[in-house]
Design an enzyme around this catalytic site. Structure first.
Site, PDB file in Angstrom:
ATOM      1  CD  GLU A 128      -5.187  17.856   7.637  1.00 41.03           C
ATOM      2  OE1 GLU A 128      -4.014  18.164   7.870  1.00 41.03           O
ATOM      3  OE2 GLU A 128      -5.656  16.720   7.865  1.00 41.03           O
ATOM      4  CG  ASN A 171     -10.848  15.848   3.807  1.00 44.95           C
ATOM      5  OD1 ASN A 171     -11.957  15.477   4.192  1.00 44.95           O
ATOM      6  ND2 ASN A 171      -9.725  15.219   4.147  1.00 44.95           N
ATOM      7  CG  HIS A 208      -9.408  12.245  12.535  1.00 46.80           C
ATOM      8  ND1 HIS A 208      -9.208  10.916  12.260  1.00 46.80           N
ATOM      9  CD2 HIS A 208      -9.030  12.921  11.433  1.00 46.80           C
ATOM     10  CE1 HIS A 208      -8.727  10.788  11.028  1.00 46.80           C
ATOM     11  NE2 HIS A 208      -8.607  11.992  10.495  1.00 46.80           N
ATOM     12  CD  GLU A 237      -8.826  12.235   6.765  1.00 46.42           C
ATOM     13  OE1 GLU A 237      -8.154  12.249   7.823  1.00 46.42           O
ATOM     14  OE2 GLU A 237      -8.512  12.885   5.753  1.00 46.42           O
ATOM     15  CG  ASP A 239     -10.029   8.071  13.672  1.00 44.53           C
ATOM     16  OD1 ASP A 239     -10.340   9.210  14.030  1.00 44.53           O
ATOM     17  OD2 ASP A 239      -8.900   7.791  13.221  1.00 44.53           O
TER      18      ASP A 239
HETATM   19  O1  G3I Z   1       6.414   4.780   4.511  1.00 43.15           O
HETATM   20  C1  G3I Z   1       7.348   5.184   5.513  1.00 43.15           C
HETATM   21  C2  G3I Z   1       8.353   4.113   5.788  1.00 43.15           C
HETATM   22  O2  G3I Z   1       9.117   3.894   4.635  1.00 43.15           O
HETATM   23  C3  G3I Z   1       9.235   4.563   6.955  1.00 43.15           C
HETATM   24  O3  G3I Z   1      10.130   3.561   7.277  1.00 43.15           O
HETATM   25  C4  G3I Z   1       8.385   4.893   8.169  1.00 43.15           C
HETATM   26  C5  G3I Z   1       9.207   5.406   9.337  1.00 43.15           C
HETATM   27  O4  G3I Z   1       8.536   6.394  10.061  1.00 43.15           O
HETATM   28  O5  G3I Z   1       7.485   5.889   7.806  1.00 43.15           O
HETATM   29  C6  G3I Z   1       6.589   5.515   6.775  1.00 43.15           C
HETATM   30  O6  G3I Z   1       5.757   6.599   6.495  1.00 43.15           O
HETATM   31  C7  G3I Z   1       4.726   6.837   7.430  1.00 43.15           C
HETATM   32  C8  G3I Z   1       3.402   6.797   6.669  1.00 43.15           C
HETATM   33  O7  G3I Z   1       2.347   7.162   7.530  1.00 43.15           O
HETATM   34  C9  G3I Z   1       3.110   5.435   6.085  1.00 43.15           C
HETATM   35  O8  G3I Z   1       2.983   4.492   7.113  1.00 43.15           O
HETATM   36  C10 G3I Z   1       4.931   8.188   8.064  1.00 43.15           C
HETATM   37  O9  G3I Z   1       6.061   8.157   8.908  1.00 43.15           O
HETATM   38  C11 G3I Z   1       3.713   8.585   8.874  1.00 43.15           C
HETATM   39  O10 G3I Z   1       3.861   9.932   9.298  1.00 43.15           O
HETATM   40  C12 G3I Z   1       2.482   8.482   8.027  1.00 43.15           C
HETATM   41  O11 G3I Z   1       1.367   8.800   8.833  1.00 43.15           O
HETATM   42  C13 G3I Z   1       0.198   9.123   8.122  1.00 43.15           C
HETATM   43  C14 G3I Z   1      -0.223  10.544   8.451  1.00 43.15           C
HETATM   44  O12 G3I Z   1      -1.443  10.826   7.788  1.00 43.15           O
HETATM   45  C15 G3I Z   1       0.824  11.555   8.011  1.00 43.15           C
HETATM   46  O13 G3I Z   1       0.365  12.854   8.122  1.00 43.15           O
HETATM   47  C16 G3I Z   1      -0.893   8.167   8.554  1.00 43.15           C
HETATM   48  O14 G3I Z   1      -0.563   6.840   8.095  1.00 43.15           O
HETATM   49  C17 G3I Z   1      -2.239   8.597   7.957  1.00 43.15           C
HETATM   50  O15 G3I Z   1      -3.267   7.827   8.537  1.00 43.15           O
HETATM   51  C18 G3I Z   1      -2.500  10.055   8.279  1.00 43.15           C
HETATM   52  O16 G3I Z   1      -3.720  10.428   7.682  1.00 43.15           O
HETATM   53  C19 G3I Z   1      -4.122  11.780   7.893  1.00 43.15           C
HETATM   54  C20 G3I Z   1      -4.843  12.225   6.639  1.00 43.15           C
HETATM   55  O17 G3I Z   1      -4.031  12.038   5.508  1.00 43.15           O
HETATM   56  C21 G3I Z   1      -5.282  13.685   6.743  1.00 43.15           C
HETATM   57  N1  G3I Z   1      -6.066  13.903   7.943  1.00 43.15           N
HETATM   58  C22 G3I Z   1      -5.456  13.432   9.188  1.00 43.15           C
HETATM   59  C23 G3I Z   1      -5.092  11.960   9.076  1.00 43.15           C
HETATM   60  C24 G3I Z   1      -4.569  11.422  10.388  1.00 43.15           C
HETATM   61  O18 G3I Z   1      -3.387  12.047  10.761  1.00 43.15           O
END
Ligand code: G3I
Length: 307
Positions: A128, A171, A208, A237, A239
């Site tokens: 990105e 990516n 996406h 990715e 969906d």
């Molecule tokens: O692990 C912490 C946890 O300890 C905490 O209590 C909780 C509270 O918010 O957050 C948890 O972390 C979260 C993490 O996912 C794991 O669940 C983050 O807040 C959350 O922001 C994070 O989101 C991820 C996101 O990337 C962040 O940018 C999504 O799961 C993940 O699916 C998403 O994936 C991205 C790709 O990497 C890049 N392309 C876009 C795609 C979708 O956004």
């Protein structure tokens, strides 16, 4: 074939899913993962904030859990991701000199790729790095600001030396429409890299999709155009928001577009059941919250089977 992975394998492709380590103790989740998929991408566990939360101190526990699960079952592994502006620990964003950013970036690539050397099918080396919208410009980040345009090339050169067996991918999202400015900017970068011998093997189309950002009509042409530069294309990715037959039709189109291009080598969906999707209120995946196969699943399987 009766599963996604086996159906994709008929044409030499993989079919993968983003996997979260904290679901690996859930039996239904693991049952579907093991039955349907022959590739995994750690959804968050290989990101910089997870692997190097403070400078020089590396933690691989959750990523290792996913890697060993996959390895034990002969699944491919996509590494996601080494250099990205998001999920970046504060210590990196706070670096103020170019030399410091350069050494932090290269050390991160070397340590993470070195830890997994020989185990990763493809790495998202840079994720990105371009802005949305009509400019085609680079996204601002600590890497862009301190190192300038050359940081992407440097990351790929470092990555090649760190694990010569992994395919190295750029990516991004919103590079699915061949005519979009962001797509053209990435295309031009890849063309430039190929012409100058910068090591790049693959472009990852995140794909996406939702009603604001539907599957473009020229999606297959776009895949073909990237492939014609001499790189593989992976749908990394996938969906698609929606439900029922409309969602199924969109999934079918994506799979058929990939199958039509020989260098489109695999597809990864960004999660398994809907309720674990990053789109928390949506239903963009192939399985419902009870792990029932949705119409979209049937459409994907049929398309992979050539019908
Ligand atoms: O692990 C912490 C946890 O300890 C905490 O209590 C909780 C509270 O918010 O957050 C948890 O972390 C979260 C993490 O996912 C794991 O669940 C983050 O807040 C959350 O922001 C994070 O989101 C991820 C996101 O990337 C962040 O940018 C999504 O799961 C993940 O699916 C998403 O994936 C991205 C790709 O990497 C890049 N392309 C876009 C795609 C979708 O956004």
């Amino acid at each position: 074939a009766s599963t996604l992975g086996e159906a994709a394998a008929q044409s030499g492709r993989y079919f993968g899913a983003a996997v979260a380590a904290n679901h690996l103790g859930e039996s239904q989740y693991v049952t579907v993962l093991n039955r349907e998929f022959n590739s995994v991408t750690p959804e968050n566990e290989m990101k910089w904030d997870a692997t190097e939360p403070s400078r020089g101190s590396f933690s691989f526990g959750n990523a290792d859990r996913i890697v060993s699960h996959a390895q034990g079952r002969g699944m491919k592994i996509r590494g996601h991701t080494l250099v990205w502006h998001s999920q970046l620990p504060g210590w990196v964003s706070g670096l103020s000199s170019a030399n410091d950013v350069r050494s932090a970036m290269n050390n991160h690539i070397n340590q993470v790729m070195g830890h997994y050397r020989g185990k990763i099918h493809s790495w998202d080396v840079v994720n990105e790095a371009f802005q949305d919208g009509s400019s085609g410009a680079r996204r601002q980040s600590v890497f862009q600001q301190r190192l300038g345009d050359g940081y992407i090339e440097e990351a790929f050169r470092t990555a090649r030396a760190a694990d010569s067996g992994a395919k190295l991918c750029y990516n991004d999202y919103n590079i699915d429409d061949a005519n979009a400015a962001k797509t053209r900017a990435v295309y031009n970068m890849v063309r430039d890299f190929k012409s100058r011998g910068v090591p790049i093997d693959c472009v990852g189309l995140q794909s996406h999709f939702n009603s604001q950002s539907p599957v473009p009509s020229n999606y297959q042409q776009n895949i073909q155009q990237f492939a014609a530069l001499g790189v593989d294309v992976q749908i990394t990715e996938l969906d698609i928001e929606g439900s029922g037959s409309a969602q199924a039709d969109n999934y079918r189109r994506v799979v058929q577009a990939c199958l039509a291009v020989s260098r489109c080598t695999g597809i990864t969906v960004w999660g398994i059941p809907d309720h674990y999707s990053w789109r928390s209120s949506g239903t963009p995946l192939l399985f419902d919250r009870n792990y029932n196969k949705k119409p979209a699943y049937d459409a994907v399987l049929a398309a992979l089977n050539g019908s």
